[in-house]
Design a protein around this motif. Structure first.
Motif, mmCIF file in Angstrom:
data_model
loop_
_atom_site.group_PDB
_atom_site.id
_atom_site.type_symbol
_atom_site.label_atom_id
_atom_site.label_comp_id
_atom_site.label_asym_id
_atom_site.label_seq_id
_atom_site.Cartn_x
_atom_site.Cartn_y
_atom_site.Cartn_z
ATOM 1 N N GLU A 75 0.841 -1.200 0.000
ATOM 2 C CA GLU A 75 0.000 0.000 0.000
ATOM 3 C C GLU A 75 0.875 1.248 0.000
ATOM 4 N N GLU A 76 1.933 1.216 0.801
ATOM 5 C CA GLU A 76 2.797 2.401 0.924
ATOM 6 C C GLU A 76 3.603 2.648 -0.346
ATOM 7 N N ARG A 77 3.930 1.583 -1.059
ATOM 8 C CA ARG A 77 4.744 1.750 -2.279
ATOM 9 C C ARG A 77 3.973 2.494 -3.363
ATOM 10 N N HIS A 111 2.636 5.219 -3.166
ATOM 11 C CA HIS A 111 2.677 6.673 -2.953
ATOM 12 C C HIS A 111 4.110 7.168 -3.074
ATOM 13 N N SER A 150 6.895 10.305 0.936
ATOM 14 C CA SER A 150 7.053 9.467 2.129
ATOM 15 C C SER A 150 5.905 9.676 3.119
ATOM 16 N N ASP A 157 2.825 10.703 2.466
ATOM 17 C CA ASP A 157 1.601 10.102 1.914
ATOM 18 C C ASP A 157 1.610 8.596 2.137
ATOM 19 N N ALA A 158 2.805 7.997 1.891
ATOM 20 C CA ALA A 158 2.937 6.545 2.035
ATOM 21 C C ALA A 158 2.637 6.123 3.476
#
Lengths: 323, 192
Positions: free
Chosen positions: B150-152, B154, B157, B159-160
Protein backbone atom coordinates in the motif's frame (compact mmCIF):
# COMPACT_ATOMS: atom_id res chain seq x y z
CA UNK A 1 39.37 14.69 15.42
CA UNK A 2 42.78 15.48 16.77
CA UNK A 3 42.39 12.81 19.41
CA UNK A 4 41.53 10.23 16.78
CA UNK A 5 44.55 11.18 14.76
CA UNK A 6 46.67 10.97 17.88
CA UNK A 7 45.31 7.48 18.56
CA UNK A 8 46.17 6.41 15.07
CA UNK A 9 49.67 7.74 15.30
CA UNK A 10 50.18 6.23 18.70
CA UNK A 11 48.46 2.84 18.64
CA UNK A 12 50.53 1.59 21.54
CA UNK A 13 49.00 2.11 24.96
CA UNK A 14 50.60 1.59 28.28
CA UNK A 15 48.68 -1.43 29.63
CA UNK A 16 48.66 -0.24 33.21
CA UNK A 17 47.29 3.12 32.08
CA UNK A 18 44.54 1.35 30.12
CA UNK A 19 43.56 -0.66 33.21
CA UNK A 20 43.53 2.49 35.32
CA UNK A 21 41.30 4.18 32.74
CA UNK A 22 38.98 1.15 32.64
CA UNK A 23 38.68 1.14 36.42
CA UNK A 24 38.06 4.88 36.58
CA UNK A 25 35.41 4.94 33.84
CA UNK A 26 33.53 1.81 34.85
CA UNK A 27 33.66 2.69 38.54
CA UNK A 28 31.79 5.86 37.58
CA UNK A 29 29.25 3.70 35.72
CA UNK A 30 28.82 1.42 38.77
CA UNK A 31 28.34 4.40 41.05
CA UNK A 32 25.78 5.95 38.67
CA UNK A 33 23.86 2.66 38.51
CA UNK A 34 24.02 2.26 42.30
CA UNK A 35 22.49 5.73 42.65
CA UNK A 36 19.63 4.67 40.36
CA UNK A 37 20.87 5.98 37.00
CA UNK A 38 20.36 2.89 34.86
CA UNK A 39 21.19 4.77 31.64
CA UNK A 40 24.94 4.48 32.25
CA UNK A 41 26.84 1.65 30.51
CA UNK A 42 30.48 0.61 30.40
CA UNK A 43 31.80 1.92 27.08
CA UNK A 44 34.90 0.62 25.32
CA UNK A 45 38.14 2.16 26.57
CA UNK A 46 40.64 2.81 23.74
CA UNK A 47 43.52 0.38 23.84
CA UNK A 48 41.57 -2.28 25.76
CA UNK A 49 40.24 -4.14 22.69
CA UNK A 50 42.87 -6.89 22.86
CA UNK A 51 42.56 -7.34 26.63
CA UNK A 52 40.27 -10.39 26.91
CA UNK A 53 39.60 -9.94 30.65
CA UNK A 54 38.62 -6.30 30.15
CA UNK A 55 36.30 -7.19 27.25
CA UNK A 56 34.70 -9.99 29.29
CA UNK A 57 34.30 -7.68 32.29
CA UNK A 58 32.60 -5.07 30.11
CA UNK A 59 30.17 -7.65 28.67
CA UNK A 60 29.33 -8.94 32.15
CA UNK A 61 28.92 -5.46 33.59
CA UNK A 62 26.66 -4.34 30.75
CA UNK A 63 24.65 -7.57 30.92
CA UNK A 64 24.06 -6.90 34.63
CA UNK A 65 23.00 -3.35 33.87
CA UNK A 66 20.81 -4.40 30.92
CA UNK A 67 19.02 -7.05 32.97
CA UNK A 68 18.49 -4.73 35.92
CA UNK A 69 17.32 -1.98 33.58
CA UNK A 70 14.94 -4.40 31.80
CA UNK A 71 13.62 -5.70 35.14
CA UNK A 72 12.91 -2.19 36.39
CA UNK A 73 11.21 -1.16 33.12
CA UNK A 74 9.19 -4.38 32.84
CA UNK A 75 8.04 -4.44 36.46
CA UNK A 76 7.00 -0.78 36.40
CA UNK A 77 5.23 -1.08 33.05
CA UNK A 78 3.48 -4.40 33.78
CA UNK A 79 2.25 -3.19 37.17
CA UNK A 80 1.05 0.06 35.64
CA UNK A 81 -0.74 -1.94 32.94
CA UNK A 82 -2.37 -4.13 35.60
CA UNK A 83 -3.54 -1.08 37.57
CA UNK A 84 -4.96 0.30 34.28
CA UNK A 85 -6.68 -3.10 33.80
CA UNK A 86 -4.69 -3.86 30.62
CA UNK A 87 -4.20 -7.41 31.85
CA UNK A 88 -2.97 -8.71 28.49
CA UNK A 89 0.34 -6.88 29.09
CA UNK A 90 2.56 -9.20 31.11
CA UNK A 91 6.12 -9.31 32.31
CA UNK A 92 8.12 -10.92 29.47
CA UNK A 93 10.24 -13.65 31.02
CA UNK A 94 12.76 -14.00 28.18
CA UNK A 95 16.26 -13.06 29.32
CA UNK A 96 15.18 -13.12 32.97
CA UNK A 97 16.91 -15.82 35.03
CA UNK A 98 16.95 -16.98 38.64
CA UNK A 99 15.90 -14.17 41.04
CA UNK A 100 14.88 -11.93 38.15
CA UNK A 101 12.61 -14.66 36.79
CA UNK A 102 11.15 -15.41 40.24
CA UNK A 103 10.31 -11.74 40.75
CA UNK A 104 8.83 -11.48 37.28
CA UNK A 105 6.72 -14.59 37.89
CA UNK A 106 5.42 -13.07 41.15
CA UNK A 107 4.41 -9.90 39.32
CA UNK A 108 2.65 -11.92 36.59
CA UNK A 109 0.76 -13.97 39.19
CA UNK A 110 -0.29 -10.76 40.95
CA UNK A 111 -1.52 -9.45 37.59
CA UNK A 112 -3.42 -12.69 36.98
CA UNK A 113 -5.06 -12.40 40.41
CA UNK A 114 -6.05 -8.82 39.66
CA UNK A 115 -7.50 -9.94 36.31
CA UNK A 116 -9.46 -12.67 38.08
CA UNK A 117 -10.71 -10.21 40.71
CA UNK A 118 -11.76 -7.86 37.91
CA UNK A 119 -13.67 -10.68 36.19
CA UNK A 120 -15.35 -11.46 39.52
CA UNK A 121 -16.34 -7.82 39.94
CA UNK A 122 -17.64 -7.70 36.37
CA UNK A 123 -19.69 -10.85 36.96
CA UNK A 124 -21.09 -9.40 40.22
CA UNK A 125 -21.91 -6.17 38.45
CA UNK A 126 -23.65 -8.14 35.70
CA UNK A 127 -25.72 -10.02 38.27
CA UNK A 128 -26.55 -6.75 40.00
CA UNK A 129 -27.71 -5.27 36.71
CA UNK A 130 -29.90 -8.31 36.04
CA UNK A 131 -31.34 -8.03 39.54
CA UNK A 132 -31.98 -4.34 38.98
CA UNK A 133 -33.75 -5.11 35.67
CA UNK A 134 -35.95 -7.74 37.34
CA UNK A 135 -36.78 -5.44 40.25
CA UNK A 136 -37.60 -2.64 37.86
CA UNK A 137 -39.89 -4.87 35.81
CA UNK A 138 -41.72 -6.08 38.93
CA UNK A 139 -42.08 -2.66 40.54
CA UNK A 140 -43.19 -0.99 37.31
CA UNK A 141 -45.73 -3.73 36.71
CA UNK A 142 -47.08 -3.51 40.29
CA UNK A 143 -47.19 0.28 40.17
CA UNK A 144 -49.06 0.22 36.86
CA UNK A 145 -51.57 -2.32 38.16
CA UNK A 146 -52.10 -0.35 41.38
CA UNK A 147 -52.55 2.86 39.38
CA UNK A 148 -55.08 1.18 37.06
CA UNK A 149 -56.94 -0.45 39.97
CA UNK A 150 -57.03 2.80 41.94
CA UNK A 151 -58.42 4.68 38.93
CA UNK A 152 -61.18 2.09 38.61
CA UNK A 153 -61.79 2.04 42.36
CA UNK A 154 -61.96 5.84 42.44
CA UNK A 155 -64.50 5.91 39.61
CA UNK A 156 -66.61 3.20 41.27
CA UNK A 157 -66.53 4.98 44.63
CA UNK A 158 -67.50 8.26 42.96
CA UNK A 159 -70.45 6.53 41.22
CA UNK A 160 -71.48 4.85 44.47
CA UNK A 161 -71.33 8.17 46.31
CA UNK A 162 -73.57 9.83 43.70
CA UNK A 163 -76.05 6.93 43.86
CA UNK A 164 -76.13 7.13 47.66
CA UNK A 165 -76.84 10.84 47.61
CA UNK A 166 -79.57 10.23 45.04
CA UNK A 167 -81.11 7.43 47.15
CA UNK A 168 -81.15 9.66 50.26
CA UNK A 169 -82.95 12.31 48.20
CA UNK A 170 -85.52 9.80 46.95
CA UNK A 171 -86.11 8.46 50.47
CA UNK A 172 -86.62 12.02 51.79
CA UNK A 173 -89.06 12.73 48.94
CA UNK A 174 -90.97 9.50 49.78
CA UNK A 175 -91.21 10.55 53.46
CA UNK A 176 -92.58 13.96 52.44
CA UNK A 177 -95.19 12.26 50.20
CA UNK A 178 -96.17 9.96 53.13
CA UNK A 179 -96.66 12.97 55.42
CA UNK A 180 -98.88 14.68 52.83
CA UNK A 181 -100.94 11.47 52.48
CA UNK A 182 -101.45 11.40 56.29
CA UNK A 183 -102.62 15.03 56.20
CA UNK A 184 -105.03 14.28 53.34
CA UNK A 185 -106.46 11.27 55.25
CA UNK A 186 -107.05 13.46 58.30
CA UNK A 187 -108.99 15.91 56.14
CA UNK A 188 -111.03 13.04 54.66
CA UNK A 189 -111.83 11.81 58.19
CA UNK A 190 -112.93 15.33 59.17
CA UNK A 191 -115.26 15.54 56.13
CA UNK A 192 -116.60 12.02 56.79
CA UNK A 193 -117.26 12.98 60.41
CA UNK A 194 -119.43 15.94 59.18
CA UNK A 195 -121.24 13.58 56.77
CA UNK A 196 -121.87 11.09 59.63
CA UNK A 197 -123.34 13.89 61.83
CA UNK A 198 -125.59 15.03 58.95
CA UNK A 199 -126.74 11.37 58.42
CA UNK A 200 -127.53 10.99 62.16
CA UNK A 201 -129.53 14.23 62.22
CA UNK A 202 -131.30 13.18 59.00
CA UNK A 203 -132.20 9.81 60.63
CA UNK A 204 -133.62 11.73 63.61
CA UNK A 205 -135.59 14.07 61.31
CA UNK A 206 -136.96 11.06 59.32
CA UNK A 207 -138.10 9.43 62.61
CA UNK A 208 -139.92 12.62 63.66
CA UNK A 209 -141.49 12.91 60.17
CA UNK A 210 -142.74 9.28 60.39
CA UNK A 211 -144.35 10.01 63.78
CA UNK A 212 -145.97 13.21 62.46
CA UNK A 213 -147.20 11.33 59.34
CA UNK A 214 -148.87 8.61 61.48
CA UNK A 215 -150.57 11.29 63.47
CA UNK A 216 -152.00 12.82 60.30
CA UNK A 217 -153.69 9.48 59.41
CA UNK A 218 -154.54 8.83 55.79
CA UNK A 219 -153.56 12.37 54.85
CA UNK A 220 -149.99 11.66 56.03
CA UNK A 221 -149.70 8.22 54.31
CA UNK A 222 -147.84 9.56 51.27
CA UNK A 223 -145.52 11.67 53.46
CA UNK A 224 -144.83 8.52 55.58
CA UNK A 225 -143.48 6.79 52.41
CA UNK A 226 -141.19 9.76 51.74
CA UNK A 227 -140.01 9.77 55.37
CA UNK A 228 -139.14 6.07 55.15
CA UNK A 229 -137.16 6.66 51.94
CA UNK A 230 -135.25 9.57 53.61
CA UNK A 231 -134.43 7.32 56.60
CA UNK A 232 -133.10 4.59 54.33
CA UNK A 233 -130.95 7.14 52.52
CA UNK A 234 -129.57 8.42 55.81
CA UNK A 235 -128.80 4.83 56.94
CA UNK A 236 -126.92 4.11 53.67
CA UNK A 237 -124.95 7.38 54.08
CA UNK A 238 -123.99 6.45 57.66
CA UNK A 239 -122.89 2.95 56.59
CA UNK A 240 -120.82 4.34 53.70
CA UNK A 241 -119.18 6.90 55.99
CA UNK A 242 -118.18 4.10 58.38
CA UNK A 243 -116.62 2.14 55.48
CA UNK A 244 -114.72 5.23 54.28
CA UNK A 245 -113.34 5.76 57.82
CA UNK A 246 -112.22 2.11 57.97
CA UNK A 247 -110.50 2.33 54.57
CA UNK A 248 -108.78 5.62 55.40
CA UNK A 249 -107.49 4.04 58.63
CA UNK A 250 -106.10 1.08 56.68
CA UNK A 251 -104.47 3.52 54.21
CA UNK A 252 -102.95 5.51 57.11
CA UNK A 253 -101.40 2.35 58.54
CA UNK A 254 -99.87 1.43 55.13
CA UNK A 255 -98.52 4.98 54.61
CA UNK A 256 -97.06 4.98 58.12
CA UNK A 257 -95.30 1.62 57.51
CA UNK A 258 -93.98 2.83 54.13
CA UNK A 259 -92.69 6.11 55.61
CA UNK A 260 -90.93 4.12 58.36
CA UNK A 261 -89.27 1.86 55.77
CA UNK A 262 -88.17 4.87 53.68
CA UNK A 263 -86.71 6.52 56.77
CA UNK A 264 -84.77 3.34 57.54
CA UNK A 265 -83.43 3.18 53.93
CA UNK A 266 -82.38 6.83 54.15
CA UNK A 267 -80.61 6.19 57.46
CA UNK A 268 -78.72 3.21 56.10
CA UNK A 269 -77.66 5.12 52.99
CA UNK A 270 -76.56 8.09 55.14
CA UNK A 271 -74.39 5.72 57.21
CA UNK A 272 -72.91 4.33 53.96
CA UNK A 273 -71.79 7.75 52.64
CA UNK A 274 -68.81 8.31 54.99
CA UNK A 275 -67.57 4.79 54.14
CA UNK A 276 -67.67 5.55 50.42
CA UNK A 277 -65.88 8.86 51.09
CA UNK A 278 -63.21 6.98 53.07
CA UNK A 279 -62.64 4.72 50.05
CA UNK A 280 -62.31 7.80 47.82
CA UNK A 281 -59.84 9.38 50.22
CA UNK A 282 -57.76 6.20 50.30
CA UNK A 283 -57.68 6.12 46.50
CA UNK A 284 -57.42 9.79 45.53
CA UNK A 285 -55.86 11.28 48.66
CA UNK A 286 -57.23 14.14 50.75
CA UNK A 287 -60.60 15.20 49.36
CA UNK A 288 -60.61 18.92 48.74
CA UNK A 289 -62.62 20.94 51.24
CA UNK A 290 -62.03 18.54 54.12
CA UNK A 291 -62.02 20.15 57.52
CA UNK A 292 -58.76 18.78 58.89
CA UNK A 293 -56.47 20.44 56.31
CA UNK A 294 -54.04 21.34 59.09
CA UNK A 295 -52.92 17.73 59.05
CA UNK A 296 -50.44 16.70 56.36
CA UNK A 297 -52.54 15.83 53.32
CA UNK A 298 -53.21 12.11 53.13
CA UNK A 299 -51.64 10.51 50.06
CA UNK A 300 -53.82 8.46 47.77
CA UNK A 301 -53.10 4.98 46.50
CA UNK A 302 -52.24 6.25 42.99
CA UNK A 303 -49.85 8.83 44.43
CA UNK A 304 -48.21 6.21 46.64
CA UNK A 305 -47.72 3.92 43.65
CA UNK A 306 -46.05 6.79 41.74
CA UNK A 307 -43.89 7.58 44.80
CA UNK A 308 -42.82 3.93 45.01
CA UNK A 309 -41.87 3.95 41.33
CA UNK A 310 -39.78 7.11 41.74
CA UNK A 311 -38.00 5.81 44.84
CA UNK A 312 -37.21 2.47 43.20
CA UNK A 313 -35.99 4.34 40.08
CA UNK A 314 -33.51 6.35 42.18
CA UNK A 315 -32.38 3.20 43.99
CA UNK A 316 -31.85 1.36 40.71
CA UNK A 317 -29.84 4.24 39.22
CA UNK A 318 -27.46 4.10 42.19
CA UNK A 319 -27.34 0.30 42.00
CA UNK A 320 -26.40 0.41 38.31
CA UNK A 321 -23.86 3.23 38.71
CA UNK A 322 -21.85 1.18 41.17
CA UNK A 323 -21.44 -1.48 38.43
CA UNK B 1 25.45 9.27 30.83
CA UNK B 2 28.26 7.37 29.24
CA UNK B 3 30.60 9.43 27.14
CA UNK B 4 30.89 8.31 23.55
CA UNK B 5 34.31 7.02 22.54
CA UNK B 6 36.31 9.31 20.33
CA UNK B 7 36.23 6.83 17.48
CA UNK B 8 32.53 7.43 16.75
CA UNK B 9 30.62 10.09 14.88
CA UNK B 10 31.38 11.50 11.45
CA UNK B 11 34.88 10.07 11.50
CA UNK B 12 33.65 6.53 10.88
CA UNK B 13 33.18 6.10 7.15
CA UNK B 14 29.54 5.35 6.28
CA UNK B 15 29.62 2.98 3.39
CA UNK B 16 26.51 0.89 3.69
CA UNK B 17 24.16 0.01 0.92
CA UNK B 18 23.21 -3.42 2.16
CA UNK B 19 21.03 -5.57 -0.05
CA UNK B 20 18.88 -8.19 1.64
CA UNK B 21 20.15 -11.69 0.91
CA UNK B 22 17.00 -13.42 2.14
CA UNK B 23 19.01 -15.33 4.75
CA UNK B 24 17.15 -15.43 8.06
CA UNK B 25 19.13 -15.17 11.26
CA UNK B 26 18.00 -16.16 14.72
CA UNK B 27 19.24 -15.75 18.26
CA UNK B 28 18.81 -17.42 21.64
CA UNK B 29 15.42 -17.42 23.37
CA UNK B 30 17.01 -15.83 26.45
CA UNK B 31 19.13 -13.36 24.52
CA UNK B 32 17.95 -9.78 24.73
CA UNK B 33 19.15 -7.33 22.12
CA UNK B 34 19.57 -3.96 23.82
CA UNK B 35 20.09 -0.50 22.40
CA UNK B 36 19.73 2.99 23.77
CA UNK B 37 19.29 6.07 21.61
CA UNK B 38 19.19 9.78 22.21
CA UNK B 39 16.01 11.79 21.58
CA UNK B 40 16.77 11.96 17.83
CA UNK B 41 17.12 8.19 17.52
CA UNK B 42 20.91 8.05 17.32
CA UNK B 43 22.42 4.97 18.94
CA UNK B 44 24.23 5.70 22.22
CA UNK B 45 24.58 2.11 23.39
CA UNK B 46 24.32 -1.32 21.81
CA UNK B 47 24.97 -4.54 23.70
CA UNK B 48 27.16 -7.36 22.42
CA UNK B 49 24.10 -9.40 21.32
CA UNK B 50 23.09 -6.55 19.01
CA UNK B 51 26.58 -6.39 17.46
CA UNK B 52 26.61 -10.16 16.96
CA UNK B 53 23.12 -10.49 15.45
CA UNK B 54 23.29 -7.34 13.29
CA UNK B 55 26.83 -8.18 12.19
CA UNK B 56 27.90 -4.59 12.69
CA UNK B 57 30.90 -3.65 14.85
CA UNK B 58 30.24 -1.40 17.81
CA UNK B 59 32.31 1.54 16.53
CA UNK B 60 30.24 1.50 13.31
CA UNK B 61 26.98 1.78 15.31
CA UNK B 62 27.52 4.43 17.95
CA UNK B 63 26.22 7.82 16.89
CA UNK B 64 24.42 6.37 13.87
CA UNK B 65 20.64 6.60 13.46
CA UNK B 66 18.71 3.49 14.45
CA UNK B 67 17.42 3.24 10.90
CA UNK B 68 20.82 1.74 10.02
CA UNK B 69 19.19 -1.69 10.41
CA UNK B 70 15.90 -0.80 8.69
CA UNK B 71 14.62 -3.56 6.42
CA UNK B 72 12.63 -2.67 3.27
CA UNK B 73 9.98 -5.16 4.41
CA UNK B 74 9.07 -2.94 7.37
CA UNK B 75 6.01 -0.68 6.86
CA UNK B 76 6.51 3.02 7.56
CA UNK B 77 3.15 2.93 9.38
CA UNK B 78 4.58 0.75 12.16
CA UNK B 79 7.54 3.09 12.75
CA UNK B 80 5.17 6.05 12.76
CA UNK B 81 3.04 4.28 15.38
CA UNK B 82 6.23 3.58 17.35
CA UNK B 83 7.36 7.21 17.37
CA UNK B 84 3.87 8.53 18.12
CA UNK B 85 3.61 6.14 21.07
CA UNK B 86 6.99 6.71 22.70
CA UNK B 87 6.80 10.49 22.16
CA UNK B 88 3.64 10.42 24.27
CA UNK B 89 5.77 8.69 26.96
CA UNK B 90 4.10 5.31 26.46
CA UNK B 91 5.77 1.96 25.89
CA UNK B 92 5.31 0.06 22.63
CA UNK B 93 5.58 -3.58 21.72
CA UNK B 94 6.07 -4.26 18.01
CA UNK B 95 7.13 -7.05 15.71
CA UNK B 96 10.03 -5.77 13.64
CA UNK B 97 12.18 -7.33 10.92
CA UNK B 98 15.70 -5.90 10.90
CA UNK B 99 18.41 -5.94 8.24
CA UNK B 100 21.88 -7.05 9.38
CA UNK B 101 25.04 -5.55 7.98
CA UNK B 102 25.71 -8.69 5.94
CA UNK B 103 22.25 -8.67 4.28
CA UNK B 104 20.66 -11.27 6.55
CA UNK B 105 17.41 -10.41 8.33
CA UNK B 106 16.10 -11.24 11.78
CA UNK B 107 12.67 -10.84 13.37
CA UNK B 108 12.36 -9.41 16.86
CA UNK B 109 9.64 -8.60 19.35
CA UNK B 110 10.75 -5.09 20.22
CA UNK B 111 9.81 -3.35 23.45
CA UNK B 112 10.57 0.35 23.17
CA UNK B 113 10.29 2.64 26.19
CA UNK B 114 11.25 6.22 26.91
CA UNK B 115 14.04 6.64 29.48
CA UNK B 116 12.97 9.11 32.15
CA UNK B 117 15.65 11.31 33.71
CA UNK B 118 15.87 12.32 37.38
CA UNK B 119 13.71 15.40 36.76
CA UNK B 120 10.97 13.37 35.05
CA UNK B 121 11.93 14.43 31.54
CA UNK B 122 12.53 12.00 28.67
CA UNK B 123 16.29 11.72 28.17
CA UNK B 124 16.35 9.04 25.48
CA UNK B 125 14.80 5.81 24.31
CA UNK B 126 15.52 2.22 25.21
CA UNK B 127 14.77 -0.90 23.21
CA UNK B 128 14.81 -4.50 24.40
CA UNK B 129 14.35 -7.03 21.60
CA UNK B 130 13.45 -10.65 22.18
CA UNK B 131 13.08 -13.66 19.93
CA UNK B 132 9.50 -13.88 18.59
CA UNK B 133 7.70 -17.20 18.13
CA UNK B 134 7.70 -18.54 14.54
CA UNK B 135 3.89 -18.55 14.67
CA UNK B 136 3.82 -14.82 15.51
CA UNK B 137 6.13 -14.07 12.58
CA UNK B 138 3.95 -16.16 10.23
CA UNK B 139 0.90 -14.18 11.36
CA UNK B 140 2.45 -10.73 11.10
CA UNK B 141 4.35 -11.17 7.80
CA UNK B 142 1.31 -11.03 5.46
CA UNK B 143 -0.04 -7.94 7.26
CA UNK B 144 3.29 -6.12 6.83
CA UNK B 145 3.46 -7.23 3.18
CA UNK B 146 0.05 -5.63 2.54
CA UNK B 147 1.04 -2.44 4.34
CA UNK B 148 4.32 -2.13 2.40
CA UNK B 149 2.49 -2.73 -0.90
CA UNK B 150 0.00 0.00 0.00
CA UNK B 151 2.80 2.40 0.92
CA UNK B 152 4.74 1.75 -2.28
CA UNK B 153 1.85 3.22 -4.27
CA UNK B 154 2.68 6.67 -2.95
CA UNK B 155 5.64 8.76 -4.14
CA UNK B 156 5.87 11.04 -1.11
CA UNK B 157 7.05 9.47 2.13
CA UNK B 158 4.42 11.24 4.25
CA UNK B 159 1.60 10.10 1.91
CA UNK B 160 2.94 6.54 2.03
CA UNK B 161 3.04 6.52 5.85
CA UNK B 162 -0.47 7.93 6.06
CA UNK B 163 -1.89 5.41 3.58
CA UNK B 164 -0.16 2.58 5.46
CA UNK B 165 -1.48 3.85 8.78
CA UNK B 166 -5.02 4.05 7.43
CA UNK B 167 -4.85 0.51 6.11
CA UNK B 168 -3.39 -0.73 9.41
CA UNK B 169 -6.18 0.93 11.39
CA UNK B 170 -8.79 -0.48 9.05
CA UNK B 171 -7.40 -4.01 9.34
CA UNK B 172 -7.22 -3.74 13.14
CA UNK B 173 -10.76 -2.33 13.29
CA UNK B 174 -12.01 -5.19 11.09
CA UNK B 175 -10.42 -7.66 13.51
CA UNK B 176 -11.84 -5.71 16.47
CA UNK B 177 -8.44 -5.21 18.10
CA UNK B 178 -5.60 -2.73 18.52
CA UNK B 179 -1.97 -3.09 17.46
CA UNK B 180 -0.94 -3.56 21.10
CA UNK B 181 -3.54 -6.30 21.66
CA UNK B 182 -2.64 -8.00 18.38
CA UNK B 183 1.06 -8.08 19.34
CA UNK B 184 0.29 -9.43 22.80
CA UNK B 185 -2.11 -12.04 21.50
CA UNK B 186 0.65 -13.31 19.22
CA UNK B 187 3.26 -13.08 22.01
CA UNK B 188 1.20 -15.07 24.52
CA UNK B 189 -0.70 -17.24 22.04
CA UNK B 190 -4.03 -15.91 23.33
CA UNK B 191 -6.93 -14.64 21.28
CA UNK B 192 -6.55 -11.01 20.17
Amino acid sequence: MSRVLRLRREPQHDEAEVYREVVAQWLAVCRAAASGDLEARAMAVPGSEHLADVTALRSALNLLLDRTDAYVRESAASLEAASDERFHRQFLLNGMSSSFRTGAGTINRAGAHMAEARRGLDAAAGERHQLADRLEDTVMSVAEQVAAASTELGATAAGLSDSAHHAVGEADAASTTGARLTEAAQEIQDVVRVISQIAAQTQLLALNATIEAARAGDAGRGFAVVATEVKQLADTTATSAERVVAQVQTMQEVVSASTGAMGSVGGTVREMSPMVDAVRTAVDGQVRGDADVLEAPAQGLAHLAELLREEVGTFLAVMRERG
Amino acid sequence: MPSLPATTGAVVPVARTVRPTGVERSFGPDDVIVTKTDLKGRITYANDVFCRVSAIAEPDLLGRPHSVIRHPGMPKAVFQLLWDTIRSRQELFAYVVNLAGDGAHYWVLAHVTPSIGPDGEVVGYHSNRRLPSPRAVREIEPLYRDLVAEERGHARSSDAARAGRELLQQVLADRGTTYDRLVWSLATGAAA
